[in-house]
Design a protein around this motif. Structure first.
Motif, PDB file in Angstrom:
ATOM      1  N   ILE A  45       0.816  -1.217   0.000  1.00  0.00           N
ATOM      2  CA  ILE A  45       0.000   0.000   0.000  1.00  0.00           C
ATOM      3  C   ILE A  45       0.850   1.267   0.000  1.00  0.00           C
ATOM      4  N   ALA A  46       2.143   1.136   0.341  1.00  0.00           N
ATOM      5  CA  ALA A  46       3.029   2.305   0.318  1.00  0.00           C
ATOM      6  C   ALA A  46       4.484   1.854   0.349  1.00  0.00           C
ATOM      7  N   LEU A  47       5.353   2.710  -0.150  1.00  0.00           N
ATOM      8  CA  LEU A  47       6.799   2.551  -0.029  1.00  0.00           C
ATOM      9  C   LEU A  47       7.305   3.760   0.746  1.00  0.00           C
ATOM     10  N   LYS A  48       8.036   3.534   1.825  1.00  0.00           N
ATOM     11  CA  LYS A  48       8.494   4.616   2.695  1.00  0.00           C
ATOM     12  C   LYS A  48      10.008   4.603   2.806  1.00  0.00           C
ATOM     13  N   TRP A  49      10.604   5.790   2.756  1.00  0.00           N
ATOM     14  CA  TRP A  49      12.044   5.946   2.869  1.00  0.00           C
ATOM     15  C   TRP A  49      12.480   5.946   4.339  1.00  0.00           C
ATOM     16  N   LYS A  50      13.685   5.439   4.577  1.00  0.00           N
ATOM     17  CA  LYS A  50      14.322   5.522   5.892  1.00  0.00           C
ATOM     18  C   LYS A  50      15.801   5.804   5.665  1.00  0.00           C
ATOM     19  N   LEU A  51      16.326   6.804   6.369  1.00  0.00           N
ATOM     20  CA  LEU A  51      17.745   7.137   6.318  1.00  0.00           C
ATOM     21  C   LEU A  51      18.346   6.843   7.687  1.00  0.00           C
ATOM     22  N   GLU A  52      19.347   5.995   7.736  1.00  0.00           N
ATOM     23  CA  GLU A  52      20.087   5.733   8.970  1.00  0.00           C
ATOM     24  C   GLU A  52      21.438   6.409   8.799  1.00  0.00           C
ATOM     25  N   ILE A  53      21.718   7.379   9.685  1.00  0.00           N
ATOM     26  CA  ILE A  53      22.897   8.227   9.508  1.00  0.00           C
ATOM     27  C   ILE A  53      23.811   8.132  10.718  1.00  0.00           C
ATOM     28  N   GLU A  54      25.109   7.957  10.445  1.00  0.00           N
ATOM     29  CA  GLU A  54      26.140   8.113  11.472  1.00  0.00           C
ATOM     30  C   GLU A  54      27.065   9.214  10.980  1.00  0.00           C
ATOM     31  N   PHE A  55      27.212  10.234  11.791  1.00  0.00           N
ATOM     32  CA  PHE A  55      27.958  11.420  11.393  1.00  0.00           C
ATOM     33  C   PHE A  55      29.445  11.313  11.726  1.00  0.00           C
ATOM     34  N   LEU A  56      30.242  12.114  11.006  1.00  0.00           N
ATOM     35  CA  LEU A  56      31.635  12.320  11.387  1.00  0.00           C
ATOM     36  C   LEU A  56      31.651  12.966  12.770  1.00  0.00           C
ATOM     37  N   PRO A  57      32.785  12.986  13.459  1.00  0.00           N
ATOM     38  CA  PRO A  57      32.833  13.652  14.767  1.00  0.00           C
ATOM     39  C   PRO A  57      32.271  15.077  14.693  1.00  0.00           C
ATOM     40  N   LEU A  58      31.469  15.424  15.710  1.00  0.00           N
ATOM     41  CA  LEU A  58      30.787  16.721  15.723  1.00  0.00           C
ATOM     42  C   LEU A  58      31.256  17.591  16.872  1.00  0.00           C
ATOM     43  N   THR A  59      31.341  18.889  16.597  1.00  0.00           N
ATOM     44  CA  THR A  59      31.631  19.874  17.635  1.00  0.00           C
ATOM     45  C   THR A  59      30.337  20.172  18.390  1.00  0.00           C
ATOM     46  N   ASP A  60      30.479  20.923  19.459  1.00  0.00           N
ATOM     47  CA  ASP A  60      29.322  21.346  20.251  1.00  0.00           C
ATOM     48  C   ASP A  60      28.341  22.149  19.388  1.00  0.00           C
ATOM     49  N   THR A  61      28.868  23.037  18.554  1.00  0.00           N
ATOM     50  CA  THR A  61      28.023  23.868  17.680  1.00  0.00           C
ATOM     51  C   THR A  61      27.299  23.031  16.643  1.00  0.00           C
ATOM     52  N   GLN A  62      27.997  22.072  16.015  1.00  0.00           N
ATOM     53  CA  GLN A  62      27.352  21.191  15.034  1.00  0.00           C
ATOM     54  C   GLN A  62      26.267  20.342  15.677  1.00  0.00           C
ATOM     55  N   MET A  63      26.526  19.871  16.896  1.00  0.00           N
ATOM     56  CA  MET A  63      25.539  19.058  17.612  1.00  0.00           C
ATOM     57  C   MET A  63      24.285  19.872  17.901  1.00  0.00           C
ATOM     58  N   ALA A  64      24.454  21.114  18.297  1.00  0.00           N
ATOM     59  CA  ALA A  64      23.320  21.991  18.579  1.00  0.00           C
ATOM     60  C   ALA A  64      22.500  22.242  17.311  1.00  0.00           C
ATOM     61  N   THR A  65      23.161  22.448  16.180  1.00  0.00           N
ATOM     62  CA  THR A  65      22.471  22.646  14.904  1.00  0.00           C
ATOM     63  C   THR A  65      21.661  21.416  14.528  1.00  0.00           C
ATOM     64  N   LEU A  66      22.262  20.241  14.690  1.00  0.00           N
ATOM     65  CA  LEU A  66      21.581  18.987  14.383  1.00  0.00           C
ATOM     66  C   LEU A  66      20.359  18.796  15.275  1.00  0.00           C
ATOM     67  N   GLU A  67      20.527  18.969  16.574  1.00  0.00           N
ATOM     68  CA  GLU A  67      19.404  18.792  17.505  1.00  0.00           C
ATOM     69  C   GLU A  67      18.253  19.747  17.202  1.00  0.00           C
ATOM     70  N   LYS A  68      18.578  21.002  16.919  1.00  0.00           N
ATOM     71  CA  LYS A  68      17.536  21.986  16.626  1.00  0.00           C
ATOM     72  C   LYS A  68      16.764  21.613  15.354  1.00  0.00           C
ATOM     73  N   ALA A  69      17.472  21.150  14.329  1.00  0.00           N
ATOM     74  CA  ALA A  69      16.821  20.783  13.066  1.00  0.00           C
ATOM     75  C   ALA A  69      15.883  19.593  13.231  1.00  0.00           C
ATOM     76  N   LEU A  70      16.200  18.681  14.153  1.00  0.00           N
ATOM     77  CA  LEU A  70      15.409  17.460  14.318  1.00  0.00           C
ATOM     78  C   LEU A  70      14.347  17.549  15.406  1.00  0.00           C
ATOM     79  N   GLU A  71      14.205  18.719  16.061  1.00  0.00           N
ATOM     80  CA  GLU A  71      13.230  18.889  17.142  1.00  0.00           C
ATOM     81  C   GLU A  71      11.768  18.813  16.709  1.00  0.00           C
ATOM     82  N   PRO A  72      11.370  19.415  15.574  1.00  0.00           N
ATOM     83  CA  PRO A  72       9.948  19.367  15.208  1.00  0.00           C
ATOM     84  C   PRO A  72       9.461  17.924  15.000  1.00  0.00           C
ATOM     85  N   ALA A  73       8.157  17.737  15.124  1.00  0.00           N
ATOM     86  CA  ALA A  73       7.587  16.400  14.923  1.00  0.00           C
ATOM     87  C   ALA A  73       7.861  15.910  13.503  1.00  0.00           C
ATOM     88  N   PHE A  74       7.668  16.776  12.513  1.00  0.00           N
ATOM     89  CA  PHE A  74       7.879  16.422  11.114  1.00  0.00           C
ATOM     90  C   PHE A  74       8.638  17.547  10.424  1.00  0.00           C
TER      91      PHE A  74
END
Length: 121
Positions: A45-74
């Protein structure tokens, strides 16, 4: 060339080498399953995408950017489709964001092995 992933117009940090797995999940109808003779029945009935990501080492600033971008429900995610070889935009949500702290330098953390799954809505 590194994989390019954007979440709501925010460029995500670079995944590590072999750190991006793109999966296309089949969603089957309720009547799907194996019959008495062992053959599969049902409808996709549907095909759904999934991305599994492991990042290169992140700084405190990069981590904050990532967390903020992923906060919303969608959110909208732009990535390269293996099917077409072109960038596509997909509405997704984030699974658990795992943030291992490798070390502290001058009081600031360095994150190594950060992972997250982005799943199509």
């Amino acid at each position: 060339m590194a994989a390019s992933i954007t979440v709501d117009d925010v460029a995500m940090p670079e995944p590590k080498l072999n750190g991006l797995k793109i999966t296309r999940n089949k969603i089957w109808s309720k009547n799907a399953g194996r019959g008495a003779d062992g053959t599969m029945t049902g409808d996709i009935i549907a095909l759904k995408w999934k991305l599994e990501i492991e990042f290169l080492p992140l700084t405190d600033t990069q981590m904050a950017t990532l967390e903020k971008a992923l906060e919303p429900a969608f959110f909208n995610v732009i990535f390269r489709s293996p099917k077409t070889g072109k960038n596509i935009t997909v509405k997704m949500y984030a699974g658990d964001l795992t943030c291992p702290v490798y070390t502290y330098t001058n009081g600031k953390p360095r994150y190594v092995g950060v992972t997250v799954s982005l799943i199509e809505k």
